[in-house]
Write a protein that holds these residues in place. Structure first.
Motif, PDB file in Angstrom:
ATOM      1  N   SER B 335     -38.591 -27.262  68.334  1.00 12.84           N
ATOM      2  CA  SER B 335     -37.801 -26.101  68.709  1.00 12.84           C
ATOM      3  C   SER B 335     -37.895 -25.041  67.611  1.00 12.84           C
ATOM      4  O   SER B 335     -38.004 -25.365  66.431  1.00 12.84           O
ATOM      5  N   GLY B 336     -37.859 -23.818  68.025  1.00 12.23           N
ATOM      6  CA  GLY B 336     -37.929 -22.749  67.032  1.00 12.23           C
ATOM      7  C   GLY B 336     -37.096 -21.564  67.469  1.00 12.23           C
ATOM      8  O   GLY B 336     -36.715 -21.456  68.633  1.00 12.23           O
ATOM      9  N   VAL B 337     -36.791 -20.704  66.521  1.00 19.03           N
ATOM     10  CA  VAL B 337     -36.088 -19.472  66.852  1.00 19.03           C
ATOM     11  C   VAL B 337     -36.589 -18.401  65.891  1.00 19.03           C
ATOM     12  O   VAL B 337     -36.844 -18.688  64.714  1.00 19.03           O
ATOM     13  N   GLY B 338     -36.778 -17.203  66.412  1.00 20.92           N
ATOM     14  CA  GLY B 338     -37.323 -16.167  65.543  1.00 20.92           C
ATOM     15  C   GLY B 338     -37.088 -14.782  66.075  1.00 20.92           C
ATOM     16  O   GLY B 338     -36.676 -14.604  67.227  1.00 20.92           O
ATOM     17  N   ILE B 339     -37.307 -13.812  65.210  1.00 20.33           N
ATOM     18  CA  ILE B 339     -37.221 -12.417  65.621  1.00 20.33           C
ATOM     19  C   ILE B 339     -38.402 -11.645  65.056  1.00 20.33           C
ATOM     20  O   ILE B 339     -39.042 -12.066  64.087  1.00 20.33           O
ATOM     21  N   SER B 340     -38.676 -10.522  65.697  1.00 18.59           N
ATOM     22  CA  SER B 340     -39.795  -9.689  65.304  1.00 18.59           C
ATOM     23  C   SER B 340     -39.291  -8.267  65.077  1.00 18.59           C
ATOM     24  O   SER B 340     -38.634  -7.702  65.945  1.00 18.59           O
ATOM     25  N   PHE B 341     -39.562  -7.739  63.885  1.00 15.14           N
ATOM     26  CA  PHE B 341     -39.171  -6.368  63.578  1.00 15.14           C
ATOM     27  C   PHE B 341     -40.319  -5.429  63.976  1.00 15.14           C
ATOM     28  O   PHE B 341     -41.461  -5.655  63.575  1.00 15.14           O
ATOM     29  N   GLY B 342     -39.998  -4.424  64.762  1.00 14.85           N
ATOM     30  CA  GLY B 342     -41.025  -3.490  65.232  1.00 14.85           C
ATOM     31  C   GLY B 342     -41.278  -2.404  64.198  1.00 14.85           C
ATOM     32  O   GLY B 342     -40.587  -1.384  64.173  1.00 14.85           O
ATOM     33  N   ALA B 343     -42.274  -2.626  63.355  1.00 16.14           N
ATOM     34  CA  ALA B 343     -42.504  -1.744  62.210  1.00 16.14           C
ATOM     35  C   ALA B 343     -42.718  -0.293  62.631  1.00 16.14           C
ATOM     36  O   ALA B 343     -42.194   0.627  61.996  1.00 16.14           O
TER      37      ALA B 343
END
Lengths: 454, 454
Positions: B335-343
């Motif tokens: 299982s994983g959890v993550g976020i992505s910052f839109g540069a």
């Protein structure tokens, strides 16, 4: 179905530890560039093939990674070429873009394209990956980083001096002992001129380079094999035997090259650079080396090469002055000089000599053990203070077995572990353990911060 | 012949000023990631097409940039496909590699490939460009950076809390006012369950999202158009009208979803995350928003989205929990959890609001005017001291006209200019000029350093 995952040959993944080491190198290099007033640029990974083709010779054209046009790419392809399976002629019909092969051609393209926005002299650095479809082998990759620093729009020798200062600063900061080899294309031209063998300059340089290994007789024999006249070989003797201090070498060259205007210009350039350097505090040895012929067809003045003294690895930095970098894109008479740091070789040297400062590869400094929800929330609050103090810290996310959490701290090489159970929470403290010494003590969060920052 | 230089459409060059701004954003984001114990990795620009194809849907496969095989690539291609000019079938015969389309699939590949070297839970961040053969338009590029931060191998909700803390820290540091929208896939599944319309969850979410704009009647009308039964629409009313504080929303959901096990699980997860956050110092508003449906088919738990409050630009950060990221490559139950910052969007917001601290975009702080060789050498020596003090400084390389050198200082926005002519050299001083105030004074190099560092 699940596939066994792999990456293309010649490419690499970088793990956290590898990244920390590489970033240490890049950051050190960058901080020196910036201190000298160089500014970063970046160019796209993809360039038009018209920008790249023909700039690296026939072999280079083959080594370019080409990108297939999107959509129905075969629609516009010549049917006969396809039927004949003519890959060469079909390539440009189905591919318009390629991956950057080096940083020099994209930089030349950048300077010409943005010439009206750029303030000249333009001091830029660029650290980006490049791609070459070379046969992969030990130390040679299909994707690798280049670190280029150049100044264009100035022909002052102060730039050459500055680049040598940068080399000195970078390798002092990294702790690598190096020697800077210095040559000048004009001296080589002068030598070819006075012996009347202008077209054999590479043969001559290659032969002279072997003096240490094979001795004078064999060098002269090789020159004969390359069809140099006896007269030319005789005139070459003072140059082959060129030895002593830089100053002695300069004096010999002045005398040998006295009838060559271009040769004397080269000697004078070298002499100026050495004189300027002598007034500064440079710890790196700079050595005049006539056998240095790197990029001979490209450079027009100074030629630099940097060798590591304690590891057998070849050149780890190189460059020189070029008088017409941007001419291929229509901007004439822009002189430039630059050097390129070989990140992968520097990385190999640093690894071989184990030169990384311990703190440069540390990630997390403090781990909070997770004893359950209530304790975790207490830890999260403590963590806010710890992080605000600039300490890299984390909470183990699950209330897993102690052994597992400690193993995590060990594998990540985390020096401090904090434990906050019922007792600590009652006292509004934490138990801080130094994983290296085994010492542990009951302290406030503020006390923990000062212990960790010591 | 000289070509007019250009770059492929949808790609960008970054000038020194643009680089300074972008690096300020990347450095700020990185420093927060590191403070929370995340470590960087990098993967190659090229992946095998077998790794990439089929992971982004049919449309995604088309948007992959494919790399032409090296050498005689047509040799192994099927003759009939070539004769028919069948681009689709020919593609995989002449291309084995493609450019990275996002950082998620390469990360999944990385985790599976290196599973025996990785310490789980694995907290990694990755900041690299990705490439998509999308039609370029304003704000949409064919090459752009993603900044992803994920933790895999832990299903603790502490990770969700931590990611929200990271969002809070990053946007506080950048000075952007944001709101975090929070949803949970399990709640959406629960809603679909209790109204008996499991397959219409996207239609429902899209319709509810329009409540503010079109009003309740029109929302219900749209639901009817999507063929929801009257009974289902009736059951949905409390959810469509969901309003109030997060706590009020949670209470309503608990009541509406009381017969759905998965729905209640989702509510309980949200409740825990909100409770944990309430004990911490978070300045960013976190809002439960059921209309948030991003990556609906992909996420299995929390769904996050971050919106800038002062600029109309859509989501600038997003992510969620996924329970089977690595399954496609044969590693189950991670299982994983993550976020992505839109540069690129963050860059647009920062530019619109002009949020860069002045010192973040300063390059050179001090320029020495070049009056000729003797003065230049004197300046070079002074420069060694100035740089050793950590000041970014340079000598104008040529002894050009004063006007030209001053114009250079102005264009590069250099605040201090040093002049060292015959008089200054005699006194072993320099004349330091503040280009903003016009003030100038005769000072020692040490005095100049402390003036500049003030």
């Amino acid at each position: 179905m699940a596939q066994k995952p792999a990456i293309p040959k010649g490419t690499r993944d970088f793990s956290p530890v590898e990244m920390a080491k590489r970033n240490y190198i890049f950051d050190t290099i960058k901080s020196v560039f910036v201190k000298y007033g160089y500014q970063p640029i970046e160019t796209p990974a993809m360039e038009n093939l018209s920008t790249l083709m023909g700039k690296y010779g026939e072999e280079g054209d083959k080594l370019l990674f080409k990108i297939l046009n999107s959509g129905d790419f075969l629609a516009k392809a010549n049917e006969q070429f396809l039927t004949e399976k003519n890959s060469v002629k079909t390539t440009t019909q189905i591919s318009e873009k390629g991956l950057r092969y080096d940083l020099t051609v994209p930089f030349a393209r950048f300077v010409v394209q943005h010439q009206n926005e750029i303030t000249f002299p333009f001091k830029r650095y660029q650290i980006q990956p490049v791609w070459r479809a070379d046969r992969p082998q030990k130390g040679r990759y299909r994707e690798f980083y280049q670190c280029d620093v150049d100044v264009v729009g100035s022909d002052s020798l102060m730039n050459e001096v500055e680049l040598i200062q940068i080399v000195d600063d970078v390798y002092n900061a990294l702790g690598i002992n190096v020697v800077v080899k210095l040559n000048n294309r004009k001296i080589l031209t002068g030598i070819a001129e006075i012996i009347g063998e202008a077209d054999k300059i590479i043969d001559i340089t290659v032969a002279i380079d072997k003096l240490d290994k094979i001795g004078l007789d064999k060098v002269n024999e090789e020159l004969r094999q390359k069809n140099l006249s006896e007269g030319a070989i005789e005139k070459l003797q003072p140059i082959i035997n060129l030895a002593g201090t830089n100053q002695e070498k300069v004096e010999t060259l002045k005398s040998v090259l006295k009838t060559s205007e271009v040769g004397l210009k080269g000697v004078s350039e070298i002499e100026s650079v050495l004189e300027y350097l002598a007034t500064l505090t440079i710890t790196t040895e700079v050595e005049l080396d006539l056998t240095l012929a790197r990029g001979l067809n490209y450079y027009t003045g100074a030629i630099f090469e940097v060798k590591a003294l304690d590891v057998q690895i070849g050149s780890i930095t190189g460059g020189g002055r070029y008088d017409d970098l941007t001419g291929i894109f229509g901007l004439k008479d822009v002189s430039g000089v630059g050097i390129s740091f070989g990140a992968d070789r520097i990385y190999d040297v640093m690894n071989t000599l184990d030169l990384y400062p311990k703190e440069s590869i540390v990630s997390t400094q403090l781990l909070f053990v997770n004893f359950g929800e209530k304790e975790a929330l207490y830890s999260l609050k403590a963590l806010q203070h710890v992080r605000a103090a600039g300490i890299k810290a984390e909470l183990y996310p699950d209330s897993a077995k102690m052994k597992k959490q400690m193993a995590y701290a060990n594998k990540k090489e985390i020096l401090f572990v904090a434990m906050a159970g019922e007792d600590e929470i009652l006292e509004n403290k934490i138990t801080l353990k130094n994983m290296s010494s085994g010492e542990q003590s009951l302290v406030t969060v503020e006390e923990a911060i000062s212990i960790i920052q010591k």
